[in-house]
Structures are given as structure tokens and as C-alpha cells.
Design a protein around this motif. Structure first.
Motif, PDB file in Angstrom:
ATOM      1  N   UNK A   7       0.851  -1.179   0.000  1.00 27.88           N
ATOM      2  CA  UNK A   7       0.000   0.000   0.000  1.00 27.88           C
ATOM      3  C   UNK A   7       0.894   1.239   0.000  1.00 27.88           C
ATOM      4  N   UNK A   8       0.684   2.180  -0.915  1.00 23.16           N
ATOM      5  CA  UNK A   8       1.527   3.388  -0.954  1.00 23.16           C
ATOM      6  C   UNK A   8       1.486   4.155   0.358  1.00 23.16           C
ATOM      7  N   UNK A   9       2.527   4.947   0.590  1.00 20.19           N
ATOM      8  CA  UNK A   9       2.654   5.652   1.869  1.00 20.19           C
ATOM      9  C   UNK A   9       1.573   6.706   2.068  1.00 20.19           C
ATOM     10  N   UNK A  10       0.901   7.127   0.999  1.00 16.28           N
ATOM     11  CA  UNK A  10      -0.157   8.142   1.148  1.00 16.28           C
ATOM     12  C   UNK A  10      -1.539   7.507   1.281  1.00 16.28           C
ATOM     13  N   UNK A  11      -1.595   6.206   1.531  1.00 19.24           N
ATOM     14  CA  UNK A  11      -2.872   5.524   1.726  1.00 19.24           C
ATOM     15  C   UNK A  11      -2.945   4.935   3.130  1.00 19.24           C
ATOM     16  N   UNK A  12      -4.159   4.936   3.697  1.00 21.08           N
ATOM     17  CA  UNK A  12      -4.361   4.419   5.061  1.00 21.08           C
ATOM     18  C   UNK A  12      -5.651   3.610   5.106  1.00 21.08           C
ATOM     19  N   UNK A  13      -5.736   2.718   6.065  1.00 19.21           N
ATOM     20  CA  UNK A  13      -6.982   2.007   6.293  1.00 19.21           C
ATOM     21  C   UNK A  13      -7.982   2.968   6.938  1.00 19.21           C
ATOM     22  N   UNK A  14      -9.237   2.884   6.507  1.00 23.69           N
ATOM     23  CA  UNK A  14     -10.257   3.838   6.953  1.00 23.69           C
ATOM     24  C   UNK A  14     -11.605   3.135   7.056  1.00 23.69           C
ATOM     25  N   UNK A  15     -12.638   3.919   7.362  1.00 24.54           N
ATOM     26  CA  UNK A  15     -14.013   3.435   7.379  1.00 24.54           C
ATOM     27  C   UNK A  15     -14.141   2.157   8.232  1.00 24.54           C
ATOM     28  N   UNK A  16     -14.800   1.134   7.698  1.00 21.94           N
ATOM     29  CA  UNK A  16     -15.075  -0.076   8.478  1.00 21.94           C
ATOM     30  C   UNK A  16     -13.787  -0.773   8.894  1.00 21.94           C
ATOM     31  N   UNK A  17     -12.805  -0.836   7.998  1.00 21.51           N
ATOM     32  CA  UNK A  17     -11.547  -1.519   8.328  1.00 21.51           C
ATOM     33  C   UNK A  17     -10.852  -0.829   9.495  1.00 21.51           C
ATOM     34  N   UNK A  18     -10.793   0.494   9.469  1.00 19.79           N
ATOM     35  CA  UNK A  18     -10.176   1.231  10.572  1.00 19.79           C
ATOM     36  C   UNK A  18     -10.943   0.999  11.870  1.00 19.79           C
ATOM     37  N   UNK A  19     -12.271   1.025  11.789  1.00 22.74           N
ATOM     38  CA  UNK A  19     -13.084   0.831  12.989  1.00 22.74           C
ATOM     39  C   UNK A  19     -12.815  -0.527  13.622  1.00 22.74           C
ATOM     40  N   UNK A  20     -12.733  -1.563  12.801  1.00 24.08           N
ATOM     41  CA  UNK A  20     -12.469  -2.907  13.322  1.00 24.08           C
ATOM     42  C   UNK A  20     -11.074  -2.974  13.941  1.00 24.08           C
ATOM     43  N   UNK A  21     -10.074  -2.412  13.266  1.00 24.86           N
ATOM     44  CA  UNK A  21      -8.713  -2.429  13.803  1.00 24.86           C
ATOM     45  C   UNK A  21      -8.612  -1.660  15.118  1.00 24.86           C
ATOM     46  N   UNK A  22      -9.394  -0.597  15.254  1.00 21.04           N
ATOM     47  CA  UNK A  22      -9.356   0.228  16.457  1.00 21.04           C
ATOM     48  C   UNK A  22     -10.263  -0.300  17.569  1.00 21.04           C
ATOM     49  N   UNK A  23     -11.122  -1.257  17.243  1.00 20.23           N
ATOM     50  CA  UNK A  23     -12.019  -1.818  18.245  1.00 20.23           C
ATOM     51  C   UNK A  23     -13.290  -1.030  18.464  1.00 20.23           C
TER      52      UNK A  23
END
Length: 236
Positions: free
Chosen positions: A1-17
Motif C-alpha cells: 500500500x503506498x505511503x499516502x494511503x491508510x486504512x479507513x471506514x469499516x476496516x479502521x473501525x475494526x482495527x481500532x475496536x
């Protein structure tokens, strides 16, 4: 994944709990946002987005993820009000907060007028600190919507025995308490023993405890809570 991309939305929510409705949590796609005007990723199994801004990013188990408050904002177009509040309550909840109210307000400002902006503002008004679980938040909102006084999430109760304990939803003025019993309360003998002693201490101090489970309908909980509050002198 390029350095200017991040996990967000549902994926971020799951990773963050952050707690989500099961149908949303089971989304099999990976949600990725390109920052600073980058091109949204387009490939099989990926839900891609882009933003011209540069929101704060956190490392979660070595993965780049939108900071908790911004991840919550990214859910605004996907979740219904109560579900959005439940996820937001985790940001400022127990066992330790993931974000402050100031960080949430700054994230809402960064979100601007994008999809779900009005939802965020409505949900922000209903966020409360110290919530411990999604069922607690959903119950708190149902009780408020029914016109009952607002309960204090996980309020500290000083007992005459000298012990201090927390109640899931505390109506302190009326000494009424709503307690959620999870499966671990029933299956763990040590936890069950502790619960019995604690409930006996609360009863000895004059607290009326309503015990709820995940199978109890919210309408039933509202009826029981209203009856208990009226018995303790509450009137509309």
C-alpha cells in the motif's frame, strides 16, 4: 500500500475496536483512503476513497490507520444514529479512551460537509464518556428516547461497606441501577461469586438493580426501568 494511503471506514473501525452492527462489521472488503488528493485505490476486494486533506494517522499493529476520531467520522454515511453513537461512545469510553472530545470536534470540522456531516453533529450531541459497551449505549439511548431521566454510564458508587463499584447505567438520584449480565458473568464461577457479593452490597445500601441480558428487548428494559424509577419517586 503506498505511503499516502491508510486504512479507513469499516476496516479502521475494526482495527481500532470500535463496536459496529454485525452486518457492517462483516463487510469483507478492505477500506482504504488515499490522502492529499491521491487516487482512490480501485481493485477487487477494496473499497477505495480519497481526500484532499491530511488527517492524523495512527499505527495499529504496524498498520497505518486513520486516527480514532477521524475513523469514526468516516462511518457517518454508513451507520444509523444509535450505531454511530455507540461507536463514538467507545472513543471516550472505558477501559481507556481512544480520543478526547476536543479531538472528536476537530475531526468533525475536518470532515466538513462530506457525506454524513449532519449525522455526525447529531451523534456528537449524544456522546457520553465512560460507556463500556455497545449494549449500554443502545440501552441509554432507548431510555432517553422514552422520556426517562438520563442515566450515568458506569458511574462510581460508594458503598457503606467501604467498597467502591461502578454501575452500568446509574440513576443516582433515585438509587436505580441497570446492569448488563454478559455470558462471562454466568460461566465464570469467580466472576459470578463477585457479582453476587456486589449485588448484595448494593441491595443493602438501598439500590434497586435491574439486570439485563442481550436477549432482553429494549422495550422490556424501558418498562422495567420506568416502573423502578416511579417506585422511587420519579415523575415526568
Amino acid at each position: 500500500m503506498p505511503s499516502n494511503q491508510v486504512f479507513s471506514h469499516v476496516t479502521a473501525a475494526v482495527l481500532l475496536g470500535l463496536p459496529l452492527p454485525l452486518a457492517v462489521e462483516c463487510d469483507a472488503r478492505v477500506h482504504v483512503t488515499a490522502l492529499e488528493g491521491g487516487r482512490a485505490p480501485r481493485r477487487s476486494g477494496v473499497a477505495g476513497y480519497s481526500t484532499t486533506g491530511h488527517p492524523p494517522v495512527r499505527q495499529v499493529r504496524g498498520l497505518r490507520v486513520l486516527a480514532p476520531a477521524d475513523a469514526w467520522c468516516s462511518l457517518a454515511g454508513r451507520l444509523q444514529h444509535d450505531d454511530l453513537v455507540a461507536a463514538g461512545d467507545r472513543l471516550v469510553g472505558l477501559p481507556s479512551p481512544l480520543a478526547s472530545f476536543d479531538e472528536i470536534d476537530r475531526a468533525i470540522a475536518r470532515h466538513g460537509n462530506r457525506a454524513g456531516a449532519a449525522n455526525l453533529r447529531r451523534a456528537r450531541a449524544d456522546l457520553r464518556a465512560n460507556s463500556y459497551s455497545r449494549p449500554e449505549t443502545l440501552a441509554r439511548l432507548a431510555l432517553l428516547r422514552a422520556g426517562l431521566p438520563e442515566a450515568e454510564p458506569n458511574g462510581v458508587i460508594e458503598l457503606r461497606s467501604g467498597r467502591r463499584t461502578r454501575g452500568d447505567l446509574v440513576f443516582r438520584t433515585y438509587k436505580v441501577l441497570v446492569e448488563y449480565d454478559g455470558e462471562h458473568h454466568r460461566l465464570d464461577l469467580g466472576q459470578w461469586t463477585t457479582d453476587v457479593t456486589r449485588l448484595n452490597d448494593l441491595a443493602a445500601d438501598g439500590w434497586l438493580v435491574i439486570r439485563a441480558t442481550k436477549r432482553m428487548a429494549l422495550a422490556d428494559l424501558v418498562t422495567r426501568a420506568e416502573r423502578a424509577l416511579r417506585d422511587r419517586g420519579w415523575t415526568r
